[in-house]
Design a protein around this motif. Structure first.
Motif, mmCIF file in Angstrom:
data_model
loop_
_atom_site.group_PDB
_atom_site.id
_atom_site.type_symbol
_atom_site.label_atom_id
_atom_site.label_comp_id
_atom_site.label_asym_id
_atom_site.label_seq_id
_atom_site.Cartn_x
_atom_site.Cartn_y
_atom_site.Cartn_z
ATOM 1 N N TRP A 150 0.833 -1.197 0.000
ATOM 2 C CA TRP A 150 0.000 0.000 0.000
ATOM 3 C C TRP A 150 0.869 1.250 0.000
ATOM 4 O O TRP A 150 1.925 1.287 0.634
ATOM 5 N N GLU A 151 0.404 2.283 -0.697
ATOM 6 C CA GLU A 151 0.984 3.625 -0.589
ATOM 7 C C GLU A 151 -0.155 4.598 -0.364
ATOM 8 O O GLU A 151 -1.137 4.598 -1.112
ATOM 9 N N LEU A 152 -0.051 5.408 0.665
ATOM 10 C CA LEU A 152 -1.047 6.437 0.945
ATOM 11 C C LEU A 152 -0.399 7.802 0.735
ATOM 12 O O LEU A 152 0.554 8.157 1.438
ATOM 13 N N THR A 153 -0.886 8.547 -0.253
ATOM 14 C CA THR A 153 -0.346 9.861 -0.584
ATOM 15 C C THR A 153 -1.288 10.925 -0.043
ATOM 16 O O THR A 153 -2.483 10.938 -0.369
ATOM 17 N N LEU A 154 -0.745 11.833 0.777
ATOM 18 C CA LEU A 154 -1.555 12.830 1.469
ATOM 19 C C LEU A 154 -1.322 14.221 0.904
ATOM 20 O O LEU A 154 -0.327 14.482 0.212
ATOM 21 N N ALA A 155 -2.231 15.120 1.231
ATOM 22 C CA ALA A 155 -2.175 16.473 0.691
ATOM 23 C C ALA A 155 -0.953 17.234 1.170
ATOM 24 O O ALA A 155 -0.485 18.162 0.492
ATOM 25 N N ASP A 156 -0.399 16.873 2.327
ATOM 26 C CA ASP A 156 0.780 17.590 2.839
ATOM 27 C C ASP A 156 2.079 17.083 2.230
ATOM 28 O O ASP A 156 3.172 17.505 2.641
ATOM 29 N N GLY A 157 1.989 16.163 1.253
ATOM 30 C CA GLY A 157 3.179 15.678 0.567
ATOM 31 C C GLY A 157 3.729 14.381 1.110
ATOM 32 O O GLY A 157 4.616 13.776 0.495
ATOM 33 N N GLY A 184 -8.864 17.121 6.264
ATOM 34 C CA GLY A 184 -9.795 17.283 5.148
ATOM 35 C C GLY A 184 -9.126 17.350 3.797
ATOM 36 O O GLY A 184 -9.786 17.613 2.790
ATOM 37 N N GLY A 185 -7.829 17.112 3.730
ATOM 38 C CA GLY A 185 -7.106 17.226 2.474
ATOM 39 C C GLY A 185 -7.296 16.018 1.579
ATOM 40 O O GLY A 185 -7.792 14.965 1.994
ATOM 41 N N GLU A 186 -6.858 16.179 0.340
ATOM 42 C CA GLU A 186 -6.976 15.108 -0.635
ATOM 43 C C GLU A 186 -6.088 13.940 -0.228
ATOM 44 O O GLU A 186 -4.983 14.119 0.296
ATOM 45 N N LEU A 217 -9.360 8.351 -1.954
ATOM 46 C CA LEU A 217 -10.109 8.170 -0.719
ATOM 47 C C LEU A 217 -10.842 9.440 -0.325
ATOM 48 O O LEU A 217 -11.919 9.389 0.259
ATOM 49 N N ARG A 218 -10.233 10.552 -0.651
ATOM 50 C CA ARG A 218 -10.852 11.828 -0.305
ATOM 51 C C ARG A 218 -10.433 12.841 -1.349
ATOM 52 O O ARG A 218 -9.248 12.989 -1.639
#
Length: 703
Positions: free
Chosen positions: A247-254, A284-286, A315-316
């Motif tokens: 799994w890789e989870l990429t968040l809005a904060d980089g 609430g970020g992407e 996911l969001r």
């Protein structure tokens, strides 16, 4: 061997004649390890028939595909091709043929995407149709490899593969180039037509290779449930035991978080939800999750650890984007303007339907923000479908705003909304329906077949998704026109220049006048416009500015009136009295079954109580239409066309129960524009051996 246009004889076709299986991964491919073609783009004649006969005798175990023969008639079962293998056929045509019931052999386009330059832009659309339409079995890309030759720019001579670093990742080094037609001094050539592969001359994959890899991936992420992402085994024969994943989870904060993923034991076509080892932050970020799938062991085509696919799932969404759009709509809220919003394929994951669950779109445009607005009628339980009601020209109208893809639950909800508003004309809005002039997309055809066709209240539909703007007209099951409009302008100046489509309803003329303009450009006119802006300010094409004749009065969405009710119409107005009758199913207390005998339309004034038989036959009244319905049983509908004259008129039902003291159990409904439910029960007045229902009064007012 030269081709002859004559076809003096035919050979029997031992190839497959049963309807084609669903997709290219069908088990039917097990008996087709290879096929034998009769050539490429060499027309069709008797010589091809002869060649096909020889091939079939030589090796009857393999099918014979030949585009030149199959293009004449996809449904033919007796030509030189065992497969309908057209070249670059439109997606909609392929799907329509597969659903037509006329298919006699597999439909496998020999070429559907041409990989020259920046092309191959509709792979996902093609495969969406192939995998959702029984009878479509796959297709082929032309072609694999760019046939460029490494060449020194200085002397124009081929450089071969020797030398220090003459190319890297598809790019020729300084002083070199990939040479093709015309680069060798020849006068006759095909230019870049041989540089048409999904890999560069040094076998470096182009972006389209990665896109196709994900479309044909053995593992897909379908949707996101509360338990986690839904994994699909996209294969037809194998389990997932030859693969491993992370799994890789990429968040809005980089940040990118990683963790091992344990693939479930799934048979081909099965799905399972996998829990994520991560918790989403509360910002609430992407957020995107990627499942990187690799080979567990060495394979004949690649070593252990070779990446096979990397399906992704949002996911969001970008909540900030939805919030910004929501703020723009607040202008309408402040002005008290009624409006509807629906999701398109860029607002939600396109592979999902209205059962997809929570999304940023739903947070912003779901039912909660609409609650309390005067035009909001309600939403489906999932929140992605809504309906809205407004009053204009003395009647109620209904706008049905439907999701990008309706589930069975969505269809059921939409049908229920229409049934609960039988007198309201319906305008249906959705993202995809019409894709060109007089043409529906595959999903649009499904929407027509499952909803629009059988609901006469729907007289107008609006959709986007495709461009340019277009319109179509279809006859519904009741024989009435439904106007279907494609209103997408994102391909125009400035991505559509905030183009708006206006529909002006003139019910006195029975006409809708349509115009298309850009308020944004019009608002800038005082500052001066360039030539393109002046052209785009107001559009005047046939699909942008036009009028539509409508006559909604003959449809089921007319003004409703029940027995004993009153309706006002204009002099000269055409009416269709739709009278739905349910005959008595049980006898009166004397054991006699009431029967309806006649339906009368009477002009003139009615004096006296409605139960007084003589007052119904007053000298200043005249029966202008009588329909004999003696002996008819069950539930049936009568349609009586009329024109409102100078006098008012009314409708009455009369029949007999054989006993003047009997009680009636006759059910009937009368509506000048369409049936509604009305059960008078045993409350109808009686006189002698005849009974008369309470009438429907229709008052005529002057123009």
């Amino acid at each position: 061997m030269p081709s002859s246009p004559t076809r003096p004889r035919r050979w029997p076709t031992p190839g497959p004649t049963a309807p084609a299986p669903r997709s290219a991964r069908s088990p039917n491919w097990c008996r087709w390890p290879w096929s034998r073609s009769l050539g490429n783009e060499s027309d069709y004649g008797a010589n091809h028939d002869a060649a096909a006969g020889w091939v079939r005798r030589h090796d009857p175990t393999r099918p014979v595909p030949y585009e030149g023969a199959a293009k004449l008639d996809w449904a033919a079962a007796d030509d030189a091709s065992d497969i309908a293998c057209p070249m670059y056929a439109p997606i909609e045509d392929c799907a329509a043929h597969a659903l037509s019931g006329e298919q006699t052999r597999p439909l496998i386009p020999c070429e559907y995407a041409h990989a020259m330059g920046n092309s191959n832009g509709t792979l996902a659309d093609h495969w969406s149709a192939i995998e959702s339409t029984p009878g479509l079995q796959g297709s082929f890309i032309w072609e694999f490899w760019d046939h460029g030759i490494l060449q020194r720019v200085t002397d124009g001579r081929p450089a071969g593969r020797s030398g220090a670093g003459p190319y890297d990742n598809g790019v020729a080094a300084p002083g070199y180039r990939w040479a093709y037609g015309g680069d060798f001094g020849e006068a006759i050539h095909d230019g870049a037509f041989i540089a048409d592969g999904i890999v560069f001359p040094d076998r470096t994959p182009k972006p389209v290779m990665y896109e196709h890899r994900e479309i044909a991936a053995p593992v897909l992420l379908q949707s996101y449930r509360h338990e986690g992402p839904v994994v699909l085994n996209h294969q037809c024969f194998r389990g997932l035991d030859w693969l491993e994943a992370r799994w890789e989870l990429t968040l809005a904060d980089g940040r990118t978080l990683t963790a091992p993923a344990e693939l479930p034991d799934l048979r081909p076509g099965e799905t399972a939800a996998l829990p994520l080892p991560f918790a989403l932050p509360d910002d609430g970020g992407e957020a995107w999750v990627t499942l990187r799938v690799t080979t567990k062991d060495d394979e004949p085509w690649g070593p252990r650890g070779t990446e096979v696919c990397a399906p992704q799932l949002r996911l969001r969404g970008a909540q900030a984007e939805c919030d910004a759009i929501g703020e723009a709509f607040e202008l309408l809220d402040r002005r008290g303007v009624g409006y509807s919003v629906l999701a398109g394929n860029h607002d939600v994951r396109s592979s999902t339907n209205d059962q997809r669950g929570a999304t940023p779109y739903l947070d912003t445009f779901g039912p909660e923000p609409f609650a309390g607005k005067p035009t909001f009628g309600g939403a489906s339980p999932d929140g992605y479908n809504t309906f809205h009601l407004f009053k204009a020209a003395g009647r109620e109208w209904l706008v049905l705003a439907l999701d990008w893809r309706l589930s069975d639950k969505g269809y059921a909800w939409a049908k229920d909304v229409i049934a609960r508003h039988p007198s309201a004309p319906v305008i249906l809005t959705t993202h995809e329906l019409v894709y060109g002039d007089d043409a529906l997309s595959s999903y649009g055809q499904q929407l027509w077949d499952k909803l629009v066709k059988d609901h006469d209240q729907i007289f107008l539909t609006l959709n986007g998704h495709y461009w340019p703007a277009a319109r179509a007209v279809r006859k519904n099951a009741a024989g009435n026109d439904v106007h279907l409009h494609l209103t997408n302008y994102q391909n125009r100046y400035y991505g559509g220049a905030a183009m708006i489509r206006l529909y002006h309803f003139d019910l006195d003329r029975n006409t809708i006048d349509v115009e298309t303009l850009s308020p944004w450009i019009l608002g800038r006119a005082a500052k001066g416009l360039n030539e393109l802006e002046r052209e785009e300010m107001v559009l005047s094409g046939d699909a942008d500015r036009f009028s539509v004749d409508i006559d909604s009065r003959d449809r089921d969405h007319g003004r409703g009136v029940t027995l004993g009710g009153r309706l006002r119409v204009r002099k000269g107005e055409r009416l269709t009295l739709s009278i739905t009758v349910t005959s008595a199913s049980r006898p009166n207390p004397q054991g006699i079954l009431p029967e309806l005998a006649h339906v009368d339309v009477i002009r003139g004034a009615v004096r006296g109580p409605v139960a007084d038989r003589d007052s119904w036959r007053a000298p200043d009244t005249k029966v202008v239409h009588t329909r004999d319905v003696s002996g008819r049983k069950g539930t049936y509908t009568l349609r009586i066309p009329l024109v409102a004259g100078d006098e008012s008129f009314y409708v009455r039902l009369r029949g007999s129960d054989g006993n003047r003291n009997g009680a009636g159990y006759l059910g009937a409904s009368v509506d000048p524009h369409g049936p509604i439910v009305h059960e008078p029960g045993n409350g109808d007045p009686w006189a002698d051996t005849w009974f008369y229902s309470n009438p429907v009064f229709v008052d005529v007012k002057g123009v």
